[in-house]
Scaffold this motif. Structure first.
Motif, mmCIF file in Angstrom:
data_model
loop_
_atom_site.group_PDB
_atom_site.id
_atom_site.type_symbol
_atom_site.label_atom_id
_atom_site.label_comp_id
_atom_site.label_asym_id
_atom_site.label_seq_id
_atom_site.Cartn_x
_atom_site.Cartn_y
_atom_site.Cartn_z
ATOM 1 N N TYR B 31 0.718 -1.209 0.162
ATOM 2 C CA TYR B 31 -0.113 0.099 0.009
ATOM 3 C C TYR B 31 0.898 1.321 -0.138
ATOM 4 N N ASP B 32 0.180 2.436 -0.392
ATOM 5 C CA ASP B 32 0.900 3.644 -0.045
ATOM 6 C C ASP B 32 -0.306 4.544 0.685
ATOM 7 N N ALA B 33 -0.051 5.927 0.586
ATOM 8 C CA ALA B 33 -1.094 6.719 1.119
ATOM 9 C C ALA B 33 -2.428 7.137 0.448
ATOM 10 N N GLN B 35 -3.995 4.289 -0.089
ATOM 11 C CA GLN B 35 -4.797 3.113 0.859
ATOM 12 C C GLN B 35 -5.188 2.156 -0.040
ATOM 13 N N GLN B 37 -4.693 -1.211 -2.010
ATOM 14 C CA GLN B 37 -3.509 -2.354 -1.634
ATOM 15 C C GLN B 37 -3.418 -3.360 -2.777
ATOM 16 N N GLY B 72 6.848 4.786 0.648
ATOM 17 C CA GLY B 72 5.257 4.595 0.490
ATOM 18 C C GLY B 72 4.604 5.665 0.950
ATOM 19 N N THR B 73 4.682 6.854 0.731
ATOM 20 C CA THR B 73 3.947 8.085 1.377
ATOM 21 C C THR B 73 2.975 8.741 0.082
ATOM 22 N N LYS B 136 9.146 14.279 6.851
ATOM 23 C CA LYS B 136 9.981 13.590 7.982
ATOM 24 C C LYS B 136 10.244 12.146 7.581
ATOM 25 N N ARG B 330 -11.288 15.556 9.466
ATOM 26 C CA ARG B 330 -12.164 14.268 9.646
ATOM 27 C C ARG B 330 -13.218 14.412 10.349
ATOM 28 N N LYS B 386 -19.351 4.937 3.684
ATOM 29 C CA LYS B 386 -20.537 4.093 3.956
ATOM 30 C C LYS B 386 -21.817 4.557 3.743
#
Lengths: 419, 461
Positions: B31-33, B35, B37, B72-73, B136, B330, B386
């Motif tokens: 995966y990476d950011a 999401q 897969q 993987g970002t 970072k 969020r 959802k």
């Protein structure tokens, strides 16, 4: 009934991880071994796969899940505040559920359950003398931290006391009736390894006139068992302690161990509503002392000429809950202390419950980094607020061939108080 | 899953410990950011360009897809193994080989973490400006492959402006050098620039020669709250017209501010409908002057309040508003479609208005912030996967956002690249003959189409 959450209860929290990978900058285990399975993002992907039935409990899965210090560094920096440490602990319980406790971390369950291994333990593998180890109850976290057949002979350990702290004192030590009454939750570290820090705490509380209750029936907080995935142990320990909390009358419960503080305030409340009323009563000793105006009293003492350079290590289990200022404030107020800050004071020491037993090499790597920061700070003493950290930091310093000594802040406090 | 003999050969090349085939390991590199897969068949962590060369020859012979990976970002799936095969993890190549203080040039390996590199050069008074949000953890190899940007780019430019030479392994396994440590060099094609931003489809980067700058002595941060996005956008142009190029010119739109008001206790006055976070850097004695000049330039443009930081702590407090966005979003909705369109900076208000009408039309919140100085807008379409219909609405909104950006002379990606996420939209932005030109290059350099296949181009090359 105290009940820990199951892995499936974390379904929503697992979905909160957006795989940004930010945790790679903060995970001590990943820092030591740069494998994605070491870091929070990888572990969450694995927990997710386990829930979906996409992965078996294969060797690499168990290894990755065991490679976590539960330090919460990832959580404290996570943009979505995902509690990976809770998810990993729940995954370990799931592993224990499916395959039996002993599968996780070679022998943790065996140590707890079987008398044969208990005897082996007591023989000690050189770590502890048989006689003294017998005094430690079967369920104490210390047994999980030092399952003797597995502990490296390379590790330096503090001597066990011949008279545990709680056996030395009456259950109630009365103080000034106008002052609050506190229940001292000693934890295993202070009871069996560092009783002098317990004595120091009593001295400080006596100094301000607080009444102290030290119930003999209190038991291990259960945090090492959380780390080991031993759900039943955690739950029964929590219930025993709950009974102690319910039977006594006091204003606060004080701890002088970051792990115990975390067990009581973070783990217990998730196990049932009956624990909630006690959560708010639990205070780290330095938070309590600051509230009681103790720092001002210390500041009034004349400063010493021969001050010692002291630095502070933040235990993960206090840093994660925002307790960083109070221990420093006490240190800075001490007349014999010349306080210096070290680089990365808040990174994990590398102990991580049962982690250092099964991954001593990685644990040493993490510790070596810490020892480097301690050396660079120029401090002669490292003070902290957690017996586990004291043990690990001293071990790391010894391995680095350095001379700094690690102490509990309370030990320094006791030095300047009247007898 | 391919032949066991391939695994054995990979083990011979990189060592047994560096070849992972257990399911748990494969999951960790799937995966990476984004999401998304996709399981690889094997993960290899090579230790040198020579090993990579052998791996590429082996992969070429056997037509096995290879997916280079840094941290993987990425946000577009650049590193995910969409066709199984080999994930080539480059994090073991993590050495800073040389910092040449006389020539202001550094030579590094691709696995060096961006922030670690910056910290190291700053210790000797030097400066590597590109600052993607993931710095970072992101690796320099990944930054080069994606041509990473960041807030400071308005003044200092993007990753490719600092990369002057590379060592690469070609898809067929040759190790070649491009460019070099000189500030000038026009012999042959500029392959260095071709590789920068090629998203791992043309070569595997094994060494990077980076141009450095002297580190600015100091910086100063200010936060200006405006009563409209137009005021803020005019302020951006006015500041630059006033001959000041700030290091950072970040904007937050009205909906972002609403989120922050709801989710945090940060002080955001109700009258504020847009915010600019401005940073200037340079010699200490000029900074106060610059801040004063910026303040007077923006004052007539509907300023609600101006906050200037005098200490690093105050500066951090001002940045807090920008940093709080991610968590605040969020609370609006759990899932986000995160796009990074870029328009000419004068068109930012037009673009924001277009996005607001798209948001109103589909009745889904769209929150915008980003790098106003270079017109790079982070468009966050917030949905709840959802909720039935939300996903489809978001996809339509994404399409219209891209359309809007292109109508204003912009691009659908300023920083994140195409990867798999934007590949289906490629022909909205690029003409067929341009895509053909690119595919011709890809085919010539990677005749077996094994290096990061399925990225950038929506169909077979």
């Amino acid at each position: 009934m105290a009940k820990l959450k199951k892995l499936e209860d974390y379904r929503d929290e697992i979905d909160q991880c957006v795989k940004c990978g930010g945790c790679r900058a903060h995970c001590p285990a990943f820092g030591a071994e740069k494998h994605e399975g070491r870091v929070a993002r990888g572990k969450i992907a694995l927990a997710d796969s386990l829930l979906k039935g996409d992965v078996e409990l294969e060797e690499k899965f168990l290894l990755d899940m065991s490679q976590c210090l539960l330090c919460g560094s990832c959580y404290s920096q996570c943009p979505n505040k995902v509690h990976t440490e809770d998810i990993v602990a729940a995954t370990r319980r799931e592993i224990a559920n499916r395959k039996g406790l002993s599968t996780f971390g070679k022998g943790v369950g065996t140590v707890l359950k079987h008398q044969g291994v208990m005897n082996l333990l007591a023989k000690g593998g050189g770590a502890f003398s048989k006689l003294l180890f017998k005094k430690i109850p079967e369920q104490s976290g210390l047994r999980l931290r030092f399952p003797a057949p597995f502990i490296s002979s390379d590790r330096t350990l503090p001597p066990l006391t011949s008279k545990p702290f709680r056996e030395r004192h009456p259950e109630v030590i009365p103080g000034d009736p106008d002052k609050p009454t506190v229940l001292f939750f000693t934890g295993c570290g202070i009871n069996y390894m560092y009783p002098d820090s317990g004595e120091a705490l009593l001295k400080a509380l006596k100094f301000i006139g607080v009444t102290v209750i030290i119930p003999k029936a209190q038991v291990c907080c259960g945090l090492p068992a959380v780390s080991a995935g031993a759900a039943n142990t955690v739950e029964s320990l929590a219930e025993e302690n709950l009974a102690v909390f319910q039977q006594n009358k006091y204003d606060y419960i004080v701890t002088a161990c970051a792990s115990c503080h975390s067990g009581l305030t973070q783990i217990y409340p998730g196990m049932g509503e009956e624990f909630n009323e006690f959560r708010d009563k639990v205070k780290d000793i330095f938070v309590f002392l600051i509230e009681q105006g103790f720092a001002d009293k210390l500041a009034q003492l004349p400063k010493r000429q021969d001050q010692v350079k002291v630095t502070y290590h933040d235990p993960c289990h206090l840093r994660n809950h925002g307790i960083t200022a109070e221990p420093r404030a006490i240190l800075k107020a001490l007349p014999q202390v010349d306080f210096v800050e070290m680089e990365d004071a808040g990174t994990c020491c590398g102990l991580g419950g049962t982690y250092s037993v099964y991954h001593y090499d990685t644990s040493k790597k993490i510790g070596a980094k810490k020892a480097g920061f301690i050396k660079e700070s120029g401090a002669e003493l490292v003070a902290t607020d957690c017996p586990g950290c004291i043990m690990q930091l001293q071990d790391s310093i010894n391995h680095a061939d350095e001379k700094q000594r690690v102490v509990h802040i309370l030990d320094l406090v006791a030095e300047v108080l009247p007898e | 899953m391919f032949d066991q003999s391939i695994i054995t050969k990979l083990q011979q090349i990189s060592g047994k410990d560096q070849v992972l085939t257990d399911k748990a390991d494969l999951i960790c590199y799937s995966y990476d950011a984004t999401q998304k897969q996709y399981l690889p068949d094997v993960v290899v962590h090579p230790g040198s360009a020579e090993e990579i060369s052998q791996i590429m020859k082996l992969a070429s012979e056997n037509k096995i897809p290879v997916f280079p990976r840094g941290a993987g970002t990425g946000f577009t799936g650049g590193s995910v193994p969409t066709a199984g095969g080999i994930v080539l993890g480059l994090t073991r190549l993590d050495k800073i080989l040389d910092i040449d203080e006389e020539n202001l040039v550094a030579t590094i390996e691709p696995g060096v973490v961006t922030a670690e590199f910056q910290k190291t050069v700053e210790k000797v008074g030097l400066f590597y400006p590109p600052d993607p949000a993931s710095l970072k953890v992101s690796t320099m190899g990944g930054n080069v492959a994606e041509c990473a940007g960041g807030p400071r780019c308005v003044k200092y430019g993007v990753t490719k402006d600092y990369i002057i030479g590379l060592e690469i392994v070609t898809p067929t396994g040759d190790v070649i050098k491009t460019g070099g440590p000189t500030m000038k060099g026009v012999v042959g094609y500029d392959l260095t620039k071709l590789i920068c931003g090629s998203e791992g489809t043309l070569a595997i980067i094994t060494e990077i020669v980076v141009k450095l700058l002297p580190k600015p002595e100091a910086k100063k941060t200010m936060l200006v709250l405006f009563d409209s996005i137009d005021g803020a956008a005019q302020a951006v142009s006015a500041i630059i017209r006033g001959k000041i190029i700030p290091t950072t010119l970040e904007f937050l739109d009205a909906r972002t501010l609403d989120c922050i008001r709801q989710a945090t206790d940060l002080d955001v006055p109700a009258a504020a409908r847009a915010v600019l976070l401005i940073e200037v850097d340079g010699d200490r004695e000029f900074l106060d002057k610059q801040v004063a000049k910026v303040s007077s330039i923006v004052q007539p443009l509907g300023v609600v309040e101006t906050r200037v930081a005098d200490t690093p702590e105050q500066s951090e407090a001002l940045w807090q508003m920008r940093r709080s966005i991610s968590a605040s979003l969020r609370q609006v909705n759990p899932d986000k479609f995160n796009e990074d369109i870029c328009v000419p900076r004068s068109k930012v208000p037009d673009m924001i208005r277009k996005i607001e009408s798209i948001s109103d039309h589909y009745q889904i919140p769209i929150v915008n912030y980003g790098h106003a100085g270079d017109g790079n807008i982070h468009v966050n379409i917030m949905v709840d996967e959802k909720t039935p219909g939300d996903h489809e609405k978001a996809e339509k909104a994404v399409f219209e956002v891209f359309q809007g950006a292109l109508e204003l002379g912009g691009t659908m990606s300023g920083e994140h690249g195409v990867g798999i996420m934007k590949a289906p939209f490629l022909d909205m932005e690029l003409k067929a003959n341009t895509i053909d030109y690119m595919k011709t290059i890809k085919r010539a350099l990677d005749p077996n189409n094994i290096l990061n296949p399925g990225k950038i181009f929506p169909s077979d090359v």
